[in-house]
Design a protein around this motif. Sequence first.
Motif, short mmCIF file in Angstrom:
data_model
loop_
_atom_site.label_atom_id
_atom_site.label_comp_id
_atom_site.label_asym_id
_atom_site.label_seq_id
_atom_site.Cartn_x
_atom_site.Cartn_y
_atom_site.Cartn_z
N VAL A 11 0.85 -1.19 0.00
CA VAL A 11 0.00 0.00 0.00
C VAL A 11 0.88 1.24 0.00
N ARG A 12 0.61 2.11 -0.94
CA ARG A 12 1.40 3.34 -1.11
C ARG A 12 0.60 4.54 -0.61
N LEU A 13 1.30 5.62 -0.35
CA LEU A 13 0.64 6.82 0.16
C LEU A 13 -0.42 7.33 -0.81
N ARG A 14 -0.16 7.24 -2.11
CA ARG A 14 -1.16 7.71 -3.09
C ARG A 14 -2.44 6.89 -3.00
N ASP A 15 -2.34 5.65 -2.50
CA ASP A 15 -3.52 4.78 -2.38
C ASP A 15 -4.42 5.17 -1.21
N ILE A 16 -3.88 5.88 -0.24
CA ILE A 16 -4.65 6.20 0.96
C ILE A 16 -4.93 7.68 1.13
N ALA A 17 -4.46 8.49 0.20
CA ALA A 17 -4.69 9.94 0.32
C ALA A 17 -6.18 10.21 0.37
N ASP A 18 -6.57 11.03 1.32
CA ASP A 18 -7.98 11.35 1.50
C ASP A 18 -8.53 12.23 0.40
N GLY A 19 -7.63 12.92 -0.30
CA GLY A 19 -8.08 13.80 -1.35
C GLY A 19 -8.73 15.07 -0.83
N ASP A 20 -8.59 15.35 0.47
CA ASP A 20 -9.17 16.54 1.06
C ASP A 20 -8.61 17.79 0.40
N GLY A 21 -7.31 17.80 0.19
CA GLY A 21 -6.67 18.91 -0.50
C GLY A 21 -6.65 20.21 0.27
N SER A 22 -6.94 20.18 1.55
CA SER A 22 -6.94 21.40 2.35
C SER A 22 -5.53 21.95 2.48
#
Length: 136
Positions: free
Chosen positions: A85-96
């Motif tokens: 599992v990579r960080l890009r796989d778990i990014a919440d995508g919140d983008g704050s």
Amino acid sequence: MTLLQTHPRPASTNADAVHRTAADAMDAAGPQVWDDMTVEVALSVMAAARTDHLVVCDEDGQYTALVTRARLAAVRNGSAYTDRVRLRDIADGDGSFASPLTTVAEAEHAMRHRRLGALPVVDEYGNALGVLALSR
């Protein structure tokens, strides 16, 4: 909770606090890692750097996410976890994130409203300049 102040400053008036910017109050960005890093390696980087968060960048070095130790631990303890599992796989995508020109008051309000413990400060080119954090 109040925003951390990273450099000693003389006592200021309330008017000064309203006009202070994120750039004035931010901590250095700290470790910046690529989004293809695995969760295990990211946890190791956090432990070595003695930090509770990492700034995640894409292959172009642009800010994409902020991951916390708590988030990584939750992923690692999940039933779907593998060591791939990579960080890009778990990014919440919140983008704050905050602009360097965002006032401290605006940033603190956004952090409390979104229940964020930390908020990256990102310039107009997508580069992470620092992080604002709420103290406990």
